[in-house]
Design a protein around this motif. Structure first.
Motif, mmCIF file in Angstrom:
data_model
loop_
_atom_site.group_PDB
_atom_site.id
_atom_site.type_symbol
_atom_site.label_atom_id
_atom_site.label_comp_id
_atom_site.label_asym_id
_atom_site.label_seq_id
_atom_site.Cartn_x
_atom_site.Cartn_y
_atom_site.Cartn_z
ATOM 1 N N ALA A 147 47.469 51.599 35.593
ATOM 2 C CA ALA A 147 48.408 52.079 36.607
ATOM 3 C C ALA A 147 47.753 52.876 37.748
ATOM 4 N N PRO A 148 46.860 53.844 37.483
ATOM 5 C CA PRO A 148 46.281 54.594 38.613
ATOM 6 C C PRO A 148 45.508 53.706 39.583
ATOM 7 N N PHE A 149 44.825 52.712 39.044
ATOM 8 C CA PHE A 149 44.067 51.805 39.898
ATOM 9 C C PHE A 149 45.014 50.861 40.656
ATOM 10 N N ALA A 150 46.121 50.478 40.004
ATOM 11 C CA ALA A 150 47.121 49.659 40.687
ATOM 12 C C ALA A 150 47.724 50.424 41.857
ATOM 13 N N GLN A 151 47.961 51.719 41.664
ATOM 14 C CA GLN A 151 48.485 52.529 42.759
ATOM 15 C C GLN A 151 47.488 52.586 43.922
ATOM 16 N N GLY A 152 46.209 52.573 43.588
ATOM 17 C CA GLY A 152 45.193 52.545 44.635
ATOM 18 C C GLY A 152 45.263 51.270 45.455
ATOM 19 N N ILE A 153 45.503 50.144 44.778
ATOM 20 C CA ILE A 153 45.679 48.876 45.491
ATOM 21 C C ILE A 153 46.902 48.966 46.401
ATOM 22 N N GLY A 154 47.999 49.522 45.857
ATOM 23 C CA GLY A 154 49.206 49.670 46.669
ATOM 24 C C GLY A 154 48.983 50.517 47.905
ATOM 25 N N ALA A 155 48.146 51.539 47.782
ATOM 26 C CA ALA A 155 47.927 52.460 48.901
ATOM 27 C C ALA A 155 47.186 51.821 50.070
ATOM 28 N N ILE A 156 46.378 50.791 49.794
ATOM 29 C CA ILE A 156 45.642 50.166 50.898
ATOM 30 C C ILE A 156 46.475 49.126 51.641
ATOM 31 N N LEU A 157 47.656 48.791 51.091
ATOM 32 C CA LEU A 157 48.448 47.724 51.698
ATOM 33 C C LEU A 157 49.120 48.079 53.029
ATOM 34 N N PRO A 158 49.697 49.286 53.215
ATOM 35 C CA PRO A 158 50.380 49.561 54.489
ATOM 36 C C PRO A 158 49.550 49.304 55.730
ATOM 37 N N PRO A 159 48.290 49.792 55.816
ATOM 38 C CA PRO A 159 47.513 49.465 57.013
ATOM 39 C C PRO A 159 47.180 47.982 57.134
ATOM 40 N N ILE A 160 47.027 47.301 55.982
ATOM 41 C CA ILE A 160 46.785 45.859 56.016
ATOM 42 C C ILE A 160 48.013 45.139 56.556
ATOM 43 N N PHE A 161 49.231 45.571 56.137
ATOM 44 C CA PHE A 161 50.459 44.981 56.670
ATOM 45 C C PHE A 161 50.499 45.110 58.187
ATOM 46 N N GLU A 162 50.211 46.309 58.678
ATOM 47 C CA GLU A 162 50.272 46.548 60.122
ATOM 48 C C GLU A 162 49.234 45.710 60.861
ATOM 49 N N GLN A 163 48.015 45.688 60.346
ATOM 50 C CA GLN A 163 46.951 44.928 60.999
ATOM 51 C C GLN A 163 47.263 43.437 61.003
ATOM 52 N N THR A 164 47.763 42.928 59.878
ATOM 53 C CA THR A 164 48.080 41.506 59.784
ATOM 54 C C THR A 164 49.181 41.120 60.757
ATOM 55 N N ALA A 165 50.199 41.980 60.884
ATOM 56 C CA ALA A 165 51.289 41.710 61.828
ATOM 57 C C ALA A 165 50.774 41.649 63.253
ATOM 58 N N GLU A 166 49.912 42.600 63.614
ATOM 59 C CA GLU A 166 49.349 42.615 64.968
ATOM 60 C C GLU A 166 48.507 41.376 65.223
ATOM 61 N N GLU A 167 47.688 40.999 64.233
ATOM 62 C CA GLU A 167 46.836 39.820 64.387
ATOM 63 C C GLU A 167 47.667 38.557 64.565
ATOM 64 N N MET A 217 56.083 42.629 42.598
ATOM 65 C CA MET A 217 56.431 42.959 41.215
ATOM 66 C C MET A 217 55.996 41.859 40.257
ATOM 67 N N ALA A 218 56.114 40.596 40.689
ATOM 68 C CA ALA A 218 55.641 39.496 39.852
ATOM 69 C C ALA A 218 54.133 39.592 39.655
ATOM 70 N N GLY A 219 53.427 39.936 40.736
ATOM 71 C CA GLY A 219 51.980 40.096 40.635
ATOM 72 C C GLY A 219 51.593 41.237 39.711
ATOM 73 N N TYR A 220 52.341 42.340 39.796
ATOM 74 C CA TYR A 220 52.026 43.489 38.941
ATOM 75 C C TYR A 220 52.313 43.172 37.477
ATOM 76 N N ALA A 221 53.441 42.509 37.218
ATOM 77 C CA ALA A 221 53.760 42.128 35.839
ATOM 78 C C ALA A 221 52.673 41.211 35.277
ATOM 79 N N HIS A 222 52.193 40.287 36.108
ATOM 80 C CA HIS A 222 51.138 39.371 35.667
ATOM 81 C C HIS A 222 49.846 40.134 35.424
ATOM 82 N N ALA A 223 49.537 41.074 36.313
ATOM 83 C CA ALA A 223 48.320 41.876 36.161
ATOM 84 C C ALA A 223 48.353 42.689 34.874
#
Length: 302
Positions: A215-235, A194-200
């Protein structure tokens, strides 16, 4: 008009659950219990917040000790553990709680949860800690999310009542601080985001881009995060810090662009400077070719 005598008389009849704390979340919890058909006793340090709940069928207790004595299970939801302790650790309340169960859904730190669990054990109070991971409107609906920690048998015993709050309930282990630890880690993600979004939004506005346009482009950034979270945790779990395709040096470069653009508009870039500083530290230690996962490992180093 409800008199103190009437309130006291009603509190002598055993309730299914007591709720201490009637802020927005506490009222939502109590409402869910009442609407599930459970006899619910309520109390709040500031009088007057129980009026609507009483109209719905809740029982108003004249004191905290009367409230906890009315039920085998007490759910606490106040602003922090200082507020919870100010109620629970009063001698008369502690005496009334002896042999009964407290489920503390107050948000605070893992060490405070463990400290309260130790106090409860010393005073013969059965104790579960927990956290509410979704906002007030979700309570009593399938969208609510609760996490709990403490003795599993105690959780299973009271699960049928807790299930009246709706949504998903997960027991995370016997360590009473574990739910708070999850809560802290997940809120770290939320508030940093949220701090990052407010700054953006501020930077975009300075460059002539409206919030609605971004906002629509920010939502696109948000949508790519779940698989990145999973991949980062596994790594991280397997110790794989490969930066193929996106090394930390690339992150440092893009972060420096954000800092430059922000400060050119007079916008504080302290949060991004802190993130850039972590990335530069990794590069300085010879990890420039690694992926961003390396930052988590460096932060974990003692």
């Amino acid at each position: 008009m409800r008199t103190e005598h009437t309130e006291h008389t009603e509190c002598t009849e055993q309730s299914a659950v007591t709720v201490l704390g009637l802020g927005p979340m506490g009222r939502a919890l109590a409402t869910a219990f009442v609407e599930a058909g459970l006899r619910t006793t309520v109390w709040n340090r500031t009088p007057g917040k129980d009026t609507e709940l009483v109209e719905r069928g809740a029982v108003s207790a004249p004191s905290a000790e009367a409230a906890v004595a009315a039920s085998e299970l007490t759910v606490v939801c106040v602003v922090n553990y200082d507020a919870a302790d100010a109620v629970l650790r009063r001698d008369e309340v502690a005496d009334a709680l002896k042999g009964r169960t407290v489920v503390n859904l107050t948000a605070d730190t893992p060490d405070r949860a463990r400290n309260t669990a130790r106090w409860a054990a010393e005073h013969g109070v059965r104790y579960l800690d927990g956290a509410i991971m979704t906002p007030t409107p979700t309570i009593g609906t399938p969208h609510a999310v609760f996490i709990h920690s403490g003795p599993e048998d105690l959780y299973r015993e009271h699960q049928p009542v807790l299930d009246a709050l709706g949504g998903t309930h997960t027991h995370l282990g016997d360590d009473p601080g574990r739910a708070a630890a999850y809560d802290i880690a997940l809120l770290d993600i939320f508030w940093t985001s949220m701090a990052g979004y407010a700054h953006a939004l501020a930077v975009a506005k300075a460059e002539g881009i409206s919030p609605r346009e971004l906002a629509p482009f920010a939502q696109g950034i948000g949508a790519i995060l779940p698989p990145i979270f999973e991949q980062t945790a596994e790594e991280l779990e397997r110790g794989d810090f490969s930066g193929d395709g996106n090394p930390i040096t690339s992150a440092v470069s893009s972060m420096s662009h954000i800092v430059h653009t922000s400060e050119a508009h007079g916008i504080d870039a302290g949060v991004m400077r802190a993130a850039e500083g972590l990335a530069r530290r990794a590069v300085g230690r010879g990890h420039g070719a690694d992926g961003f996962t390396r930052i988590a490992q460096l932060l974990s180093d003692r």
